[in-house]
Structures are given as C-alpha cells and as structure tokens.
Scaffold this motif. Sequence first.
Motif, mmCIF file in Angstrom:
data_model
loop_
_atom_site.group_PDB
_atom_site.id
_atom_site.type_symbol
_atom_site.label_atom_id
_atom_site.label_comp_id
_atom_site.label_asym_id
_atom_site.label_seq_id
_atom_site.Cartn_x
_atom_site.Cartn_y
_atom_site.Cartn_z
ATOM 1 N N LEU A 1 -2.870 3.463 -8.449
ATOM 2 C CA LEU A 1 -3.866 2.456 -8.431
ATOM 3 C C LEU A 1 -4.955 2.933 -9.688
ATOM 4 N N LEU B 1 -2.729 -2.486 -9.343
ATOM 5 C CA LEU B 1 -1.675 -1.385 -8.443
ATOM 6 C C LEU B 1 -0.684 -1.508 -9.394
ATOM 7 N N TYR C 1 -3.572 1.221 -0.374
ATOM 8 C CA TYR C 1 -2.019 0.802 -0.157
ATOM 9 C C TYR C 1 -1.466 1.959 0.450
ATOM 10 N N TYR D 1 -0.364 -3.248 0.778
ATOM 11 C CA TYR D 1 -1.478 -3.168 -0.230
ATOM 12 C C TYR D 1 -2.657 -4.335 0.417
#
Length: 860
Positions: free
Chosen positions: A70, A112, A131, A142
């Motif tokens: 991320l 992400l 997530y 997510y």
Amino acid sequence: VFTADSRFVAFAIAPLDAELDKARKAKKKPDEMPKGGVGVVDLSTRMTFTADKIKSFKVPKLAGAVLAYLKDAAPKSKEEREQERKEAAEKEGDESPARKSDRKKIDPGTELVVRDLSAGTETSIADVSEYAWSDTGTWLAYALAAARAPSSNGLGVRRMQDGVATTILMGEGHYKKLTFDDAGTQLAFVTDRDAWADKAPRYALYRWTPGTAAATQVAGDFTDGDSVSEHGALTFSKDGARLFFGTAARPVAEPDDASDAIKVDLWHWKDPQLQTMQKVRLDDEKKRSYRAVYHVASQKIVPLASPSRPDVSLTADGTAAMGASSVPYYPLVSWDGDYSDAYTLDLQTGTATKVAEKLRFDATISPGGKFLLYFDDRTRMWTSIDTATGSRRALTTGLAVSFDDETWDSPGQAQPYGVGGWLDGDRGVLVYDRFDIWELAPDGSRAPRMVTNGAGRRLSRSHRVVRLDPDQRTISPSRPLLVTTIDDTTKASGFARIALDAATPQDPAVLLVVDKAVGGVVKAKDVDTLVFTQSRFDEFPDLWQSTTTFTAPKKISDANPQQAQYTWGRSELISYTNADGKVLRAILTKPSDFDPAKKYPLMVYIYEELTNGLHRYVAPAPGTSINATRYVSNGYVLLQPDIVYDEGYPGESAYKCVMPAVQKVVDMGFVDPKRIGIQGHSWGGYQISYLITKTDMFRAVEAGASVVNMTSAYGGIRWGTGMSRAFQYEKTQSRIGGPPWQYPLQFIENSPLFWIEKVKTPYLTIHNDDDDAVPWYQGIEFFSALRRLGKEAYLFNYNGEKHGLRERENQKHWTIHMDEFFDHYLLGAPRPAWMEKGVPYLERGTRDVRGFYKKPTDRE
C-alpha cells in the motif's frame, strides 16, 4: 518475510536516520517526512525489486508468490493545505447540525499494488485504506475510501486465480478489521455504513462467503444498548465455526455545548481508580470492547464479556475460553498490587462460573480448554481447575523445591518461575523451578516428574524450553525437547535436549555450551536447519547456523567488522563478600589492552542484580546512562556489582554491598583509589544519592532521576501510569514494607535528603521536567539543598523529556556532558566551561553540543 514457496523474501526499507533528523529539524509535516519502502529478493536469481514510499506490505501465508503493498499518500501541495485550512475554518464557524455531521471524516485511501513476483507484473487498485490476504492466497480483500466520491466507498475482493474483482458492499462510511478464516472460505469486517447519516455512527459486523454477491450483516445493535465495536478484534475459530468480535456501548454524539463545559476533576474516595489512572487509560477505555461470539451455523450471538467481567482469553483454536476480572480489586493497585477472579465460560450460552477469587497471578487456559492453571500465592503451589467440573487440585504438594523465586528480596509476593508449555491433549504441563523442569498432570492422575532429572540444581544450571515452531501450540512427548541451559555460576550458556517419553528421566543431553550468551533461535520450517546468536561483551551477536544437534555450528554473518578498529574490553565475573557475610558476584570489565602494572580509574555502575548481563554486547551509543564500551575503551575499568536487600533498609543494603565490591577491586592493585566514580539512573540513582551521605570514597558521582526524599515521594503519582507511588515503597523496589505512618523512621533513614550535610562528593544529576516515573521535584529538592550548603552540584533538565532520554540529540548532548564530568575528575581532562560558570537561562539554546543545544549562527 518469505513467500510460501521459499523463492522470494520481502523486507522493509527504513528511511535513514540522517534524513529523518533533517526533516524533523526542518519541521516537516507528517506527510512530508521521509517514508519507508519495500524490497524483494528472488533467492534463485538474486534479482531485486524495490518500491519507495509505502505504508505496508503483505504476502499470503500459505501459498502464492505474490506481494501486495500500500503506497503512502503524496505530500499535499500548498494549495491543498490552504483549501483544507479554509474548509476547517468554515466548519468551525458554522455550528449547524448539518455542519457538525460533516465532521465525520474519512481519510482517503491510497494506491494498492499487487505484484506477481514470478512474472514481475503489477495491478493497481485505487483508494484503498486497508487490505488483507486469505492464508491460501486465493483472495485479496480491500477497503475503498475515495475522498472525492465517498458514495463509491465499500469493500472489494479480488480472486487471484483470474483477477476478477467484486465489490461486496458499497456506501459511504468506514470499512475495517478485514479478517479471513484459516481456510479462506469466509471474510468478516465491520462498517458504519448503515448508520453513517447519524451524528454518531455505530458499527455493524458483516460476513461474506465466496460465491455470494454481497456481504451480509450478522450483528448490529443489541437490545441492551450496545452495538458492534470498531475497536474489538475480529477472529475466527480455527475450524471457522465461530466468529469472535467486540461489543461496546453505542456511541453518543458530542453535545453542542461541550466546549463550554467546566474542566474540573473530582477525586472521590470510592473511585475504583485514581483520576490520574483514569486519565492515562482514557484512550484505552474509549476503545474498550467486550468480546462476543457469533456461531456461524446457528447464526446465534452470545456475549462473553461485560463491564464487570471484561477480560476473555481464547484457546488458540477458538474452541474454549476463560473469563477474568480485576474490577473488584482496582483500588488495591495503589498500595498492594493486581488481583483477579477467574471464570469458566460456556461458548454456547455465555454462562460464566467463578472458579477462583483474588488471584495474585492470573490464571491461563490450557490449549485444549480442559483446565485453568494458576500459581497460588497463598499455598505457593501450581494449581489446576477442571473446566468441566470446577474441581481444583494443588499439583506441587510435598515437593521440596520452590516454584517461585527463591532469591526474592522484596516485601511483595515472589514471582513464579513460569510455564514451559502444555503437552498434547492437555495431558501434562511443564513448569519451572529455579533450575529444573517438571511435568505436572493437571488432572492429578500422575505424580509430578522432574524431566531434567535434577541435573539443573545439581550442576547449578537453569533449563528453559525452546519453542522452535511458533505455530505449534503444544509439545509432543514423543519428540526430543530442545532447552536452553545457563550456568548460574559462570553464565556460560547453550542448548540441551530432553527425551520426555523416557521411562526414567535422564539428565539433559548437552548439545552446545559456550562461555557466551546464546539465543535468538529460529528453525527452518521443513528442514533440519536453524540459526542462533552468540555474543559476549567483546563479540557482536552474529548469526550462527547449525542443525538441531548443534554439531559444527558455523558463523554466517559478520555484521560489525568496524569493531576491529577500536580498543574494546573483556568482562569477567568476580566474587566478593558483602558486609553481612554473603558471597555475591560482580562484573569486572577491563580494557582489551589492560596492563596490571598500571593504575586505572574505576567507574562503578549499579542497579540491582547485574551479573546475568555478563555477556551482554554493548554497542557504543549515546543514552541516559554511561555507555560501558565507551568508558572501557577510553581507559576505565568498569565494575557492576550485584546488590541484595533487607526489607525496610534499601539504602543501607546498597551500602553493605557496593562498598565491599569496590574495595575488593581496589585491593587487586590496578585501580587508583583516588579516581573512583559511580553512576546509576532511577533506582541506581537513589542508591548513589544515599551512598554519598555515608562515604567519601567516590571522586565524582552521577545519580540520574533519583528519589531523595521518600516521605514526599511516597504520596506522589507515577505519571506514566497514573498510579499512586505507594505500592512501590510498600511492596516492590523501595522495599520499606509498609506506609510512612507505620514505618516513619525507615522512610526518613532511607531518604538521602535528611543526611545531605554529610555529602562531600561532586554531584551530577539528570532529572527531566516530564519524568513519568520519578517526580522531578525530587531532583530539585536535592539540588536546592546542596546549593544552599555550598556543595558542588549540577542538574540537567531536558525540557519535555521523560524518565529516560528519547530524543537522540538530547542523548548525544547529555552523554557528552556526563563524559566530560567524569573525564575531568577521573582522567584529569580540562574542566569544561559549563562546569565553570553554568549557562544562564537567557542563553539557553545558543551554544554548540559541548556548551548547550545547538551551534550558533554567524549572527549569534
């Protein structure tokens, strides 16, 4: 972390300290600070991939060479910051309910990235806030948080086999606590979507199974006024049959006139906890939740905890639980200690049955849920409770050893040595005495058995269980058991093996023992290979590789080659006899180029018992106390003696131990008796402040964060915890044994302030104005009295620092000044300017690190 196929390893990349320091000095905003990254190495090709500015990364636990990471948010532009400031100002000026509703803020998500590590391809998902992988790597879940289009917020899942992504719930709100079961066949999360329009949105619990189009709510509001907590942990039982979650009182909107409330604290004599403790624990209390369980098959919800019984412990597989409560005993924490009641819990009905009251040491539940185990401080025996029948058994009756600390020298209850682990099927539990390991049958069906055959006590070697597999919850008696072994006399350490299934207990088979500290054992999952560390004062804790038999261990790292450029030192144990005739030990560290014909300055460092740290490696670094390596490298001999105590007389106990230890080293002939210094912090500082009222042996002392007046300190607060300081003086470290109205003479006798006229030694201390353990006015009391009496004294107060220095610049500044102080008196170094004339308050922050705080500018 390794991928499941062992082909790739992913690792965090931290920003350089120099970059962080530079950003802090420039007063950068949080989003402008240097960010960490992630790196991945292909272990077959040595090819490396890196990504910068990320928040987190994860790989599936059991399958798939895939990585999700991320990204961090990009720094905001000046225009964005200005717009945020304007919007905040507008909201502050508009107190309408609609405007207050707008204050419900959702932090925007970021990108992400899902990377196929074998192919090197990537897929991006925008606006992700949280997530989670399923263990099997089949699914990636997510949470979506879009700042510009909040109606598109929701919870998405991605099937990794074909890349198909599905939104299983959508709507404005927060989506949190994404949790898969072990098999990856169901997903749980909490969201406040359904109540987002309310002033105080409350959360609901949702569950989703693959093959269904949308997630389904399984818990929301309850009839007793509670609702699902956003803070409670979400966990599935190992078989997926139960989902554990948290509940809490429904949130209440803040009243419109909250800012006008009178800010006053009422201290009530019946308060369960002091107001200061309540304040310290306020955030935790706001986030407190009470565990409940959702039974998947029956869709039944069962509360397990409540405000009067707040704590629930689950077995690792989630098939059984126990409850505990310290609520009835909250007031006792101030002067006595922690206690708790123990309960058995029925997961089907929530029925709680109290089975033990006022336990000093908390009960634990066995892995199979058949027994509770606790150490009874009244009988000093390990005790079991059958969770099915409630029957109780003392398991160590009639054994001629202590299972709590036989060297304990405080008024409070001695601590038990501990538990080594449970055998398969709850058929036995391993517990420790000082040296040996015992197997106890919790149902009383077998007599206690010493599985180390008494070798520990016979050889003065302690044995403790090593858990090589962190996922293994129980110990198989049919497999050899690896244990650590430490020689109590020499501190040599290593590993041994025990055959638990032997018909007759045998001495542990010694595999490796070295005159070093060994530890950090990690075993490969599927092969007979492990790594561990070896270290001593002059040897960095490098990694060593071997099999589980420890034959021919091989050193595989050289992490500190620069040490060879410096003079180091070597530590050894010496024995001495204190004033009561007790034989004690001390660590004596000499420079690596030690010459017994020379006369060295001696630095003494004290706390309590220190000899267990004989082989501790000390890297040169700034800090709050002296750096042992720095002093030895610069021509000092270092002494660290053990101290034992008599109840009611901690100061005199320190005197009776420290002075004979110092004299023992002086008598060895290589120490200059006119150049002896001593340093200690906190409890060590107290003892030094006491010692200099009794002796002139020391040429200079530093006593950091020292209590000097037990009568004034007793009634204070430990601000870090909010607790009253009374317990410390009555039951623990200060060792008086009771309150001042019972032992007034001991409180005065052990307080250096009352004997300060006898001090002749130059005195340095550090006591910071935000000290959260020892009231900083203690430092002021002693310094002010020394100043009045015309005695040499210096007090450093680092503004805003706590009990120990945390800011590195402050650590460096203090370390240099403390070193200058001791080097002047013990090495004959020039007297620094700050000792000569001090630093006026007007000039704070205008001198360099050897004067005060920072380098002056040209203008200055």
